[in-house]
Design an enzyme around this catalytic site. Structure first.
Site, PDB file in Angstrom:
ATOM      1  N   SER A  67       4.116  11.340  -5.660  1.00  0.00           N
ATOM      2  CA  SER A  67       4.260  10.050  -4.801  1.00  0.00           C
ATOM      3  C   SER A  67       5.150   9.075  -5.646  1.00  0.00           C
ATOM      4  CB  SER A  67       3.156   9.481  -4.091  1.00  0.00           C
ATOM      5  OG  SER A  67       2.070   9.058  -4.968  1.00  0.00           O
ATOM      6  N   LYS A 142       0.333   3.244  -7.262  1.00  0.00           N
ATOM      7  CA  LYS A 142       1.856   2.786  -6.260  1.00  0.00           C
ATOM      8  C   LYS A 142       2.587   1.472  -6.981  1.00  0.00           C
ATOM      9  CE  LYS A 142       0.757   5.715  -3.036  1.00  0.00           C
ATOM     10  NZ  LYS A 142       1.324   6.997  -2.804  1.00  0.00           N
TER      11      LYS A 142
END
Length: 258
Positions: A67, A142
């Site tokens: 990701s 993230k």
């Protein structure tokens, strides 16, 4: 004539017939004991120091998914500073590790760390003191796009993501990935951050977990859940890199009042 007296030869054995331990052997055994004792002390101090560093200063994690590609690749090891957000404020553009705010990881099985060849108990112990990277477990990683009060938006048609009205230039995005295939326009709640993966079409981030009408309240991550800021890739050697803040965030103004 005087008579001579013969002196008996001295017997070096003791009365029991056993020979005394040679001094050289005694010295060698003492030296070995001193060496082993010092090794144990050094190892114990190293483990205590490692545990203190893991608790208060830095911690290492490994990357279980794609990701954040290509900034972070699967099985990369990253160093995470625990000073942020404990003693320093979060900044837009920083990469952060945080615990699952609730339901982000779903029912998927835990990701398996790369094999080290060590027994499981040894791996767990080394991970606990911080020598091996922390198991991915319930942690995610993230990039911070919006801070408390920021308005973060995207039209979802290949247009850039904007923060407080300023479009972001995002050179860290996965090659060919759009800034966002999903349209959104949210206001980050107080005490939260809005996070997105660099591989936007392969990242279940804040966009995935917010819903129409929630205006960022569900998709934003509580700052209390942030473990720390990822500062560098430390392994493999070919991926060594410093994880700084991209320049594009320098032009973002503070959020408007109200």
């Amino acid at each position: 004539m005087g008579s001579s007296v013969e002196h008996p030869e001295t017997d070096e054995s003791d009365s029991t017939g056993a020979s005394a331990t040679p001094p050289q052997r005694t010295g060698a055994l003492h030296g070995l004991w001193v060496f082993l004792r010092e090794v144990v002390i050094v190892v114990a101090l190293a483990l205590v120091l490692s545990l203190v560093l893991k608790t208060w200063v830095v911690q290492s994690f490994w990357i279980p998914s794609g990701s954040m590609e290509n900034t972070l690749r699967i099985h990369d090891r990253v160093v995470v500073s625990l000073f942020t957000p404990r003693f320093a404020d979060l900044e837009r553009g920083e990469i952060v590790v945080f615990t699952d705010p609730g339901g982000w990881l779903g029912a998927q099985p835990p990701a398996e760390a790369p094999a080290t060849g060590l027994p499981a108990a040894v791996e767990q112990g080394l991970s606990w003191v911080g020598i091996l990277p922390e198991d991915a477990g319930n942690h995610l990683i993230k990039r911070v796009i919006g801070l408390p009060g920021d308005r973060v938006a995207c039209q979802g048609d290949g247009s850039p993501v904007t923060v407080n009205g300023v479009p972001l230039t995002e050179p860290y995005l996965y090659p060919g990935a759009a800034p966002s295939d999903t349209a959104f326009d949210i206001r980050v709640p107080e005490g939260h951050v809005w996070v997105m993966g660099d591989h936007r079409n392969d990242s279940a981030d804040s966009r995935e977990h917010d819903h129409p009408g929630e205006n960022g309240s569900a998709g934003s991550v509580p700052i209390d859940d942030v473990v720390g800021r990822a500062v560098a890739v430390m392994w493999p050697v070919s991926h060594l890199d410093w994880l700084g803040v991209p320049e594009t965030f320098e032009s973002v103004p503070p959020p408007a009042a109200g």
